[in-house]
Enzyme design. Structure first.
Site, PDB file in Angstrom:
ATOM      1  N   HIS A 120      -7.875  86.055  -2.987  1.00 13.53           N
ATOM      2  CA  HIS A 120      -9.170  85.916  -3.658  1.00 13.53           C
ATOM      3  C   HIS A 120     -10.095  85.121  -2.746  1.00 13.53           C
ATOM      4  O   HIS A 120      -9.706  84.086  -2.214  1.00 13.53           O
ATOM      5  CB  HIS A 120      -9.001  85.208  -5.002  1.00 13.53           C
ATOM      6  CG  HIS A 120     -10.176  85.403  -5.906  1.00 13.53           C
ATOM      7  ND1 HIS A 120     -11.391  84.793  -5.676  1.00 13.53           N
ATOM      8  CD2 HIS A 120     -10.348  86.174  -6.999  1.00 13.53           C
ATOM      9  CE1 HIS A 120     -12.243  85.180  -6.609  1.00 13.53           C
ATOM     10  NE2 HIS A 120     -11.631  86.022  -7.424  1.00 13.53           N
ATOM     11  N   GLN A 165     -10.182  84.849 -15.973  1.00 12.10           N
ATOM     12  CA  GLN A 165     -11.546  84.400 -16.270  1.00 12.10           C
ATOM     13  C   GLN A 165     -12.499  85.570 -16.509  1.00 12.10           C
ATOM     14  O   GLN A 165     -13.138  85.694 -17.543  1.00 12.10           O
ATOM     15  CB  GLN A 165     -12.089  83.586 -15.095  1.00 12.10           C
ATOM     16  CG  GLN A 165     -11.348  82.302 -14.837  1.00 12.10           C
ATOM     17  CD  GLN A 165     -11.935  81.530 -13.662  1.00 12.10           C
ATOM     18  OE1 GLN A 165     -12.836  82.004 -12.985  1.00 12.10           O
ATOM     19  NE2 GLN A 165     -11.405  80.354 -13.425  1.00 12.10           N
ATOM     20  N   GLY A 166     -12.579  86.441 -15.487  1.00 13.54           N
ATOM     21  CA  GLY A 166     -13.657  87.439 -15.438  1.00 13.54           C
ATOM     22  C   GLY A 166     -13.635  88.384 -16.621  1.00 13.54           C
ATOM     23  O   GLY A 166     -14.642  88.588 -17.301  1.00 13.54           O
ATOM     24  N   GLY A 167     -12.482  88.988 -16.889  1.00 14.79           N
ATOM     25  CA  GLY A 167     -12.398  89.884 -18.032  1.00 14.79           C
ATOM     26  C   GLY A 167     -11.586  91.119 -17.734  1.00 14.79           C
ATOM     27  O   GLY A 167     -10.765  91.126 -16.812  1.00 14.79           O
ATOM     28  N   ALA A 199       5.727  86.484 -21.685  1.00 11.83           N
ATOM     29  CA  ALA A 199       4.758  86.419 -22.790  1.00 11.83           C
ATOM     30  C   ALA A 199       3.344  86.214 -22.268  1.00 11.83           C
ATOM     31  O   ALA A 199       2.582  85.405 -22.791  1.00 11.83           O
ATOM     32  CB  ALA A 199       5.155  85.316 -23.762  1.00 11.83           C
ATOM     33  N   ARG A 251      -6.615  95.804  -5.186  1.00 10.15           N
ATOM     34  CA  ARG A 251      -6.941  95.966  -6.611  1.00 10.15           C
ATOM     35  C   ARG A 251      -8.442  95.829  -6.855  1.00 10.15           C
ATOM     36  O   ARG A 251      -9.085  94.916  -6.332  1.00 10.15           O
ATOM     37  CB  ARG A 251      -6.215  94.898  -7.409  1.00 10.15           C
ATOM     38  CG  ARG A 251      -6.617  94.823  -8.852  1.00 10.15           C
ATOM     39  CD  ARG A 251      -5.924  93.668  -9.536  1.00 10.15           C
ATOM     40  NE  ARG A 251      -6.385  92.393  -9.045  1.00 10.15           N
ATOM     41  CZ  ARG A 251      -6.874  91.413  -9.794  1.00 10.15           C
ATOM     42  NH1 ARG A 251      -6.942  91.552 -11.102  1.00 10.15           N
ATOM     43  NH2 ARG A 251      -7.259  90.268  -9.276  1.00 10.15           N
ATOM     44  N   GLU A 276       1.700  92.650 -14.049  1.00  9.80           N
ATOM     45  CA  GLU A 276       1.624  92.394 -12.606  1.00  9.80           C
ATOM     46  C   GLU A 276       2.969  92.557 -11.898  1.00  9.80           C
ATOM     47  O   GLU A 276       3.007  92.794 -10.686  1.00  9.80           O
ATOM     48  CB  GLU A 276       1.038  90.995 -12.354  1.00  9.80           C
ATOM     49  CG  GLU A 276       0.596  90.832 -10.911  1.00  9.80           C
ATOM     50  CD  GLU A 276      -0.179  89.568 -10.631  1.00  9.80           C
ATOM     51  OE1 GLU A 276      -0.838  89.034 -11.553  1.00  9.80           O
ATOM     52  OE2 GLU A 276      -0.133  89.113  -9.473  1.00  9.80           O
ATOM     53  N   ARG A 303     -12.944  92.696  -2.595  1.00 11.59           N
ATOM     54  CA  ARG A 303     -12.356  91.385  -2.301  1.00 11.59           C
ATOM     55  C   ARG A 303     -11.832  91.219  -0.893  1.00 11.59           C
ATOM     56  O   ARG A 303     -12.004  90.169  -0.280  1.00 11.59           O
ATOM     57  CB  ARG A 303     -11.193  91.142  -3.243  1.00 11.59           C
ATOM     58  CG  ARG A 303     -11.680  90.673  -4.535  1.00 11.59           C
ATOM     59  CD  ARG A 303     -10.585  90.222  -5.411  1.00 11.59           C
ATOM     60  NE  ARG A 303     -11.263  89.938  -6.667  1.00 11.59           N
ATOM     61  CZ  ARG A 303     -10.657  89.776  -7.810  1.00 11.59           C
ATOM     62  NH1 ARG A 303      -9.360  89.858  -7.881  1.00 11.59           N
ATOM     63  NH2 ARG A 303     -11.352  89.510  -8.889  1.00 11.59           N
ATOM     64  N   LEU A 358      -5.955  93.137 -16.043  1.00 16.58           N
ATOM     65  CA  LEU A 358      -5.775  92.903 -17.485  1.00 16.58           C
ATOM     66  C   LEU A 358      -5.740  94.240 -18.220  1.00 16.58           C
ATOM     67  O   LEU A 358      -4.902  94.460 -19.089  1.00 16.58           O
ATOM     68  CB  LEU A 358      -6.905  92.031 -18.035  1.00 16.58           C
ATOM     69  CG  LEU A 358      -6.748  90.518 -17.877  1.00 16.58           C
ATOM     70  CD1 LEU A 358      -7.929  89.796 -18.505  1.00 16.58           C
ATOM     71  CD2 LEU A 358      -5.456  90.006 -18.502  1.00 16.58           C
TER      72      LEU A 358
END
Ligand SMILES: Cc1cc2nc3c(=O)[nH]c(=O)nc-3n(C[C@H](O)[C@H](O)[C@H](O)COP(=O)(O)OP(=O)(O)OC[C@H]3O[C@@H](n4cnc5c(N)ncnc54)[C@H](O)[C@@H]3O)c2cc1C
Length: 472
Positions: free
Chosen positions: A219, A40-42, A5, A352, A341, A260, A358
């Site tokens: 990250h 967080q980022g979007g 979920a 990525r 994912e 990254r 997302l």
């Protein structure tokens, strides 16, 4: 039946129900413990006037270092704007600038601003709040919360349902795995503890292939050495708004907006050269109101990013690999689909592009939901495939960090091959088989990319053999 979920599972359940399906949604952990909630980022989508799906595609291909499955990336870049509008229709309110226009963030590897966010850096939380409320109130969706999928059910070689907890069996036309990633298999991680790849092991036990497991993204900027905030992620968007990285003497050492893998490696090289446990993120020039939850979390831990630099170091964050599937989420096992994912469409290649995941949850979540509707009614008798996946021990997580971390070599990977945890062994086998360095996979014993491996994905077959394949 949808397992998981997070963003992918909730959205897929809503899409299937909107087409008239009855859906059961199983979720092991509370909402606040999904990676989606922590995002967080979007989400990346070509929404700006100076942007286009073609430009988004170019950036995705460049970040993925010759390994992105172009057809999957095309689907993502073309369909992400429409899925963004779906979210708006579902009631998610994305941030706007002071003129009321959609505010888009900039992140590493993107040449233009294309990251839509909500609540500053509370994007995941805002999206999940909306989606979960819709799921909970939908008559056609049954939510089985706090329940764990412990095996997939097989009948005549097809997936016919899910075994839940100690033995309850639920039959379904189609099972959509949306169980999230596996970055918590590494000891230093930004992920919730449940992200250890249980879905990958369920799918493998049922006969599905796993692909690209050697590619895990580290990250660059996870907090370190701050009590209660170890591994807390500071979004790349913070660097997009002007935050800078410094070594212990205050010098900048990299372009903070490179992809990254490059920034993470620059950080590790600096830490190593100076013998220091971290580098420092300076976000004093960034408006604290733009990232309220990051600032609040740091202040709670006694560190004020508006006044002092934040100690950061890389941490495992996102697994590009997963359950091998096509552009509709279909795996090698009939009736079994994978999204989000836990899936590997090949979209992310070797690295990525920030905030593509997302978008992936929504684009491929919808595709898989629609494709599952066409599966036949399952047989009445079905048997569980394999034992319930177990979480990795502390020792396994330390070993994975040590031997399959930012840099690997044959000696360490061979040691990891003897680990008791099956997924740690599969990561080691995949990383050993790829004798090159590319994107997130850096072998000190093979430091250069091998052009012969361009567009070649590593696939672990059910009998454990790693082969390289080209995907259309
Ligand atoms: C701190 C952080 C920040 C991030 N920021 C961004 C960002 O800004 N933009 C972006 O694009 N990506 C970001 N990511 C990555 C992104 O959040 C994830 O890739 C994405 O949310 C994964 O969604 P998902 O639905 O596939 O899985 P998840 O959100 O992880 O959900 C998995 C679900 O599966 C359930 N589950 C697992 N196993 C079982 C089982 N056996 N039985 C039943 N249920 C099970 C879990 O309980 C959970 O409900 C971030 C990740 C992290 C950790």
């Amino acid at each position: 039946m949808v397992v998981g979920a997070g963003a992918a599972g909730l959205f897929a359940a809503l899409c299937a129900a909107a087409e008239g399906a009855r859906v059961a949604l199983v979720s092991a952990r509370p909402l606040a413990e999904t990676a989606s909630y922590w995002a967080q980022g979007g989400l990346a989508a070509a929404l700006a006037v100076d942007d286009s799906p073609a430009l988004h595609l170019e950036d995705t291909l460049a970040a993925g270092r010759g390994l992105v499955r172009r057809s999957a990336a095309e689907v993502l870049c073309v369909e992400a704007p429409e899925r963004f509008r779906d979210l708006e229709r579902l009631g998610v309110r994305f941030d706007a600038d002071r003129h009321g226009r959609l505010a888009l963030g900039l992140e590493g590897g993107h040449r233009v601003r294309r990251v839509a966010h909500a609540g500053g850096s509370a994007t995941g939380r805002r999206i999940l709040r909306e989606l979960s409320a819709d799921v909970a109130s939908h008559d056609a969706i049954e939510v089985l919360e706090g329940r764990r999928a412990t095996a997939l059910l097989l009948a005549d070689g097809r997936c016919a349902g899910v075994q839940i907890d100690a033995g309850e069996r639920r039959l379904a036309r189609a099972v959509v795995l949306a169980t999230g990633g596996a970055a918590a298999l590494w000891s230093r991680t930004t992920n919730p503890p449940g992200s250890y790849g249980s879905g990958l092991l369920l799918a493998r036990a049922a006969g599905a292939g796993l692909a690209d497991l050697e590619f895990v993204q580290f990250h660059p900027t996870a907090v370190t050495g701050v009590k209660g905030r170890e591994g807390f992620l500071i979004s790349e968007a913070v660097r997009g708004e002007g935050a800078t990285l410094h070594d212990g003497s205050g010098e900048r050492f990299t372009d903070e907006l490179r992809p990254r893998d490059e920034v993470a490696r620059a950080i590790v090289a600096t830490m190593r050269a100076r013998g220091e446990p971290c580098v420092w993120l300076d976000m004093r020039a960034v408006d604290p109101g733009r990232f309220p939850n990051v600032v609040a979390a740091l202040r709670e831990a006694g560190l004020d990013p508006a006044r002092e630099r934040v100690p950061v170091a890389p941490a495992s964050h996102y697994v590009m690999g997963g359950i091998a599937c096509d552009l509709h989420g279909r795996t090698a096992v009939g009736g079994l689909l994978a999204i989000g994912e836990c899936a590997c469409t090949g979209l992310h290649g070797a690295n990525r592009l920030a905030s593509n995941s997302l978008s992936e949850c929504f684009v491929f979540g919808r595709r898989a939901a629609l494709s599952g509707l066409g599966e036949p009614v399952p047989a009445h008798r079905a048997a569980p495939a394999g034992d319930p996946p177990s979480p990795p021990s502390r020792t396994t997580r330390e070993a994975t960090w040590q031997h399959a971390g930012l840099e690997r070599d044959a000696e360490g990977l061979e040691r990891l091959l003897g680990d008791p945890h099956p997924l740690a062994r599969l990561v080691a086998a995949s990383a050993l088989a790829r004798c090159e360095s590319r994107g997130a996979h850096q072998r000190t014993d093979f430091p250069a990319p091998d052009p012969a491996l361009d567009d070649r994905h590593s696939v672990v077959s059910p009998d454990g053999v790693v082969s390289v394949e080209t995907w259309a």
